[in-house]
Design a protein around this motif. Structure first.
Motif, mmCIF file in Angstrom:
data_model
loop_
_atom_site.group_PDB
_atom_site.id
_atom_site.type_symbol
_atom_site.label_atom_id
_atom_site.label_comp_id
_atom_site.label_asym_id
_atom_site.label_seq_id
_atom_site.Cartn_x
_atom_site.Cartn_y
_atom_site.Cartn_z
ATOM 1 N N SER A 97 -7.856 26.571 -38.632
ATOM 2 C CA SER A 97 -8.676 27.064 -37.521
ATOM 3 C C SER A 97 -10.176 26.854 -37.727
ATOM 4 O O SER A 97 -10.911 26.603 -36.767
ATOM 5 N N SER A 133 2.384 38.167 -27.031
ATOM 6 C CA SER A 133 1.990 36.799 -26.674
ATOM 7 C C SER A 133 1.425 36.106 -27.908
ATOM 8 O O SER A 133 0.746 36.725 -28.726
ATOM 9 N N PRO A 135 -0.960 33.709 -30.333
ATOM 10 C CA PRO A 135 -2.408 33.493 -30.318
ATOM 11 C C PRO A 135 -2.733 32.219 -29.536
ATOM 12 O O PRO A 135 -1.911 31.309 -29.476
ATOM 13 N N PRO A 136 -3.933 32.166 -28.920
ATOM 14 C CA PRO A 136 -4.288 30.962 -28.162
ATOM 15 C C PRO A 136 -4.417 29.751 -29.079
ATOM 16 O O PRO A 136 -4.694 29.890 -30.271
ATOM 17 N N ASN A 137 -4.197 28.559 -28.518
ATOM 18 C CA ASN A 137 -4.352 27.311 -29.280
ATOM 19 C C ASN A 137 -5.845 27.044 -29.487
ATOM 20 O O ASN A 137 -6.571 26.735 -28.541
ATOM 21 N N GLU A 140 -7.255 23.698 -28.216
ATOM 22 C CA GLU A 140 -7.422 23.640 -26.750
ATOM 23 C C GLU A 140 -8.666 24.417 -26.344
ATOM 24 O O GLU A 140 -9.435 23.982 -25.489
ATOM 25 N N GLN A 141 -8.884 25.582 -26.984
ATOM 26 C CA GLN A 141 -10.063 26.407 -26.681
ATOM 27 C C GLN A 141 -11.367 25.660 -26.972
ATOM 28 O O GLN A 141 -12.404 25.986 -26.433
#
Ligand SMILES: [Zn+2]
Length: 305
Positions: A97, A133, A135-137, A140-141
């Motif tokens: 990340s 849900s 975690p967001p990608n 992509e963010q």
């Protein structure tokens, strides 16, 4: 009477700032010096290796979201040279990340299956609770910043002489893209999470991990690297020796054999989990968490026809 609302407001502000500071707890990166030009940065996710070369710096793994800049700040204390290359050992968020916080010019190199996994960033098996849900990608963010630019299949060499890095892939285990990063001049290899420590491994079937293949992949690594490396940087633990790696391969082999025999005997995965304990000869191994144990047994059952 007039003062009470003010006091209440002050207390509320204090409580709020406390909550904010807890959220933004300082990101402390600890440095461990392995060689004059090789450091391990700990904290905030997987172990990060920093390899200082003649004309730049290679970083292996970049930790959780928000830890890229703390890594860069710590590197500045070690060397004035620029980071030129990131190598990610595998796709997990606690290893990739921080990529998005490095300059866009930095080269990013991974095993080809990891490049495919990083496009999707599917959470590891067992890490998202049912109903929650994912975690967001993070890529992509960040409009694809920090994504791999170069890939390898089985082996790749970067640089030469004292700067040389050899990347190896020995097969599936933790994921289907676990890179081993060897610094040949220093006889040190970063194993990432296929050897995260002395424990029952996380087998991430969602990203191609395999309980049937992990003993083979670890044994291949020991055969290939046993005579050219002395020390292993693990994914999350302290440094290990090549003998530790050999023992870890054997541990995973025994676990597989035991679980496959239980399946053949008609035992359910739950019963197999209840009857398994860490063999006493594996001293220093972490006791298996019940959920991890059952998950690994289930994965081996699914893989064994
Ligand atoms: Zn991992």
């Amino acid at each position: 009477m007039k003062r009470i609302p003010v006091l209440t407001a002050l207390v509320a502000v204090a409580a709020l700032s406390y909550a904010v500071s807890a959220q933004q707890a300082p990101k402390v990166v600890e440095v461990e010096k392995l060689k004059d030009n090789l450091f391990v940065l700990k904290g905030g996710g997987g172990n990060t290796a920093v390899f200082i070369q003649a004309n730049g710096i290679t970083v292996v793994d970049t930790k959780n979201p928000g830890w890229g800049q703390p890594i860069l700040d710590k590197i500045k204390e070690l060397s004035a040279k620029p980071v030129t290359t990131i190598i990610n050992t595998h796709t997990h968020g606690d290893h990739v990340s921080g990529n998005v916080e490095f300059p866009a010019t930095v080269d990013v190199v991974v095993q080809e299956n990891t490049a495919a996994n990083m496009k999707k960033m599917v959470p590891a098996t067992g890490t998202v609770q049912p109903g929650a849900s994912p975690p967001p990608n993070i890529f992509e963010q960040n409009n694809g910043r920090g994504m791999p630019k170069r890939t390898f299949k089985d082996k790749m060499t970067l640089g030469s002489g004292a700067d040389r890095i050899d990347l190896y892939y020995f097969g599936r285990g933790h994921t289907n893209g676990d890179a081993w990063v060897l610094f040949p001049a220093l006889r040190v290899v970063h194993a990432g999470d296929i050897f995260s420590g002395k424990n029952l491994p996380l087998l991430d079937a969602n990203n191609g991990g395999s309980g049937v293949e992990i003993p083979n992949s670890l044994a291949k690594a020991h055969t290939a690297l046993g005579k050219i490396a002395d020390a292993i940087i693990t994914g999350h633990s302290t440094e290990m020796t090549m003998n530790d790696l050999q023992e870890y391969a054997q541990f995973n082999r025994e676990f597989l054999t035991t679980v496959q025999a239980a399946k053949k005997a008609g035992k359910s995965a739950e019963d197999t989990a209840k009857s398994w304990t860490m063999p006493a000869k594996y001293t220093g191994y972490t006791a298996a968490a019940p959920a991890r144990l059952l998950a690994n047994i289930q994965i081996i059952y699914n893989e064994t026809k």
